[in-house]
Design an enzyme around this catalytic site. Sequence first.
Site, PDB file in Angstrom:
ATOM      1  N   TYR A   1      -5.082  -9.611   2.213  1.00  0.00           N
ATOM      2  CA  TYR A   1      -5.102  -8.186   2.569  1.00  0.00           C
ATOM      3  C   TYR A   1      -5.015  -8.061   4.086  1.00  0.00           C
ATOM      4  CZ  TYR A   1      -6.677  -7.151  -2.205  1.00  0.00           C
ATOM      5  OH  TYR A   1      -6.774  -7.022  -3.578  1.00  0.00           O
TER       6      TYR A   1
ATOM      7  N   TYR B   1       4.743  -9.452   7.566  1.00  0.00           N
ATOM      8  CA  TYR B   1       4.403  -8.050   7.846  1.00  0.00           C
ATOM      9  C   TYR B   1       4.606  -7.742   9.319  1.00  0.00           C
ATOM     10  CZ  TYR B   1       1.670  -8.541   3.528  1.00  0.00           C
ATOM     11  OH  TYR B   1       1.258  -8.775   2.240  1.00  0.00           O
TER      12      TYR B   1
ATOM     13  N   ASP C   1       0.845  -1.188   0.000  1.00  0.00           N
ATOM     14  CA  ASP C   1       0.000   0.000   0.000  1.00  0.00           C
ATOM     15  C   ASP C   1       0.883   1.241   0.000  1.00  0.00           C
ATOM     16  OD1 ASP C   1      -2.311  -1.530   0.143  1.00  0.00           O
ATOM     17  OD2 ASP C   1      -2.267  -1.570   2.333  1.00  0.00           O
TER      18      ASP C   1
END
Length: 373
Positions: free
Chosen positions: A325, A253, A187
């Site tokens: 996501y 992440y 993003d």
Amino acid sequence: MIEVCNQCKKRIGFGREGKCTVCCNAFDQIESLARKILDELEEYEFDTFDAGIRLYGSSKAMQDFLREKFGVEDTLKEHFRSEFIRKLSEISGRKRKIGGDINVIVNLENLSYSIEISPVFIYGRYKKRVRFLSQTRWLCGDCGGKGCERCNYTGRKYLSVEDLIIQPALELFKGKNAFLHGSGREDVDARMLGTGRPFILEIESPKKRKVDLNELETAINENAGGKIEVEFFFYTERRAVEKIKKAAYSKTYRAIISLEGDVDFEKLEKALKKLEEHEISQRTPQRVEHRRADKVRKRKVYSIRLLLKKGRKAVVTIHAESGLYIKELISGDEGRTTPSLSELLGVDCRVEKLDVLSINGGLEDGNLKYNPA
Ligand SMILES: [Zn+2]
Ligand SMILES: [Zn+2]
């Protein structure tokens, strides 16, 4: 009896020698044609070339005439092509190769030609150390890239990794344009740290094809002022672009999560554990709906670790299947992602900050290393 040149006579086996009605004496002009093209290419570095011949108009009609009237399948095109390639090779000292560095297309009708310069492809990885940097060019919506007051005359809504890479790259390669092909994208507001993200840099119409990759790296990293950092591994081929775009590398992440209610450490840990146990079902997030088809995808969370919890903030690392996501895994996206952390806790949660720590895969094995010979 038709009039033909020496070359055409040898090929079709008949005709009176004279001004050639088959090739319009194109064979006599091969050398000057080759020299003219090489002159035009003087500023271009290349090791290999390829050539194609087009038959149109009267030269095409002549082929049909020979076939219908005399039953001759003339191989004018093939013959001219091999002679032309032989001459180009002889004068330039370069080799012919399918999909070579340079591609010449000659129209046999009038000996006009076009020259195509093959792009150069380089495999690398980039790190993005700041937020609000898009991966590829993101034009300003108000001016469409021309520059206006709103975008401070940059023409961009966000500066991009691509913008930072291509300017120094174009200077070194003396190319016309350049593109970044990423293996997925983070993003705009997420950083890309750790291993960096695999990408292919494509340089269109380069005059230089053999720039030292360390020099390229240094030029880009110095120009970027710490916003990004690139590492290049090797020159590669067009095939690598598709390969890297299709690759489904798992990713790790780090997320800072904010909780909209009080949740104790154990309850949070338990809920995170549950995300590991279930396949996550995600409808296309609302925030990307405008550019992707709405569909349901199923993805796995391989592992989640709770690193820290302080009040209504928590820091976690998430190792997940490609395509999951993360923001929606946490927020639930109003029920479009299930299960989600919000759903499991009964408390609204959202990702405040997101970093990609590693992309577990790449082309480092060197299978697609470019081999010029
Ligand atoms: Zn001829
Ligand atoms: Zn603008």
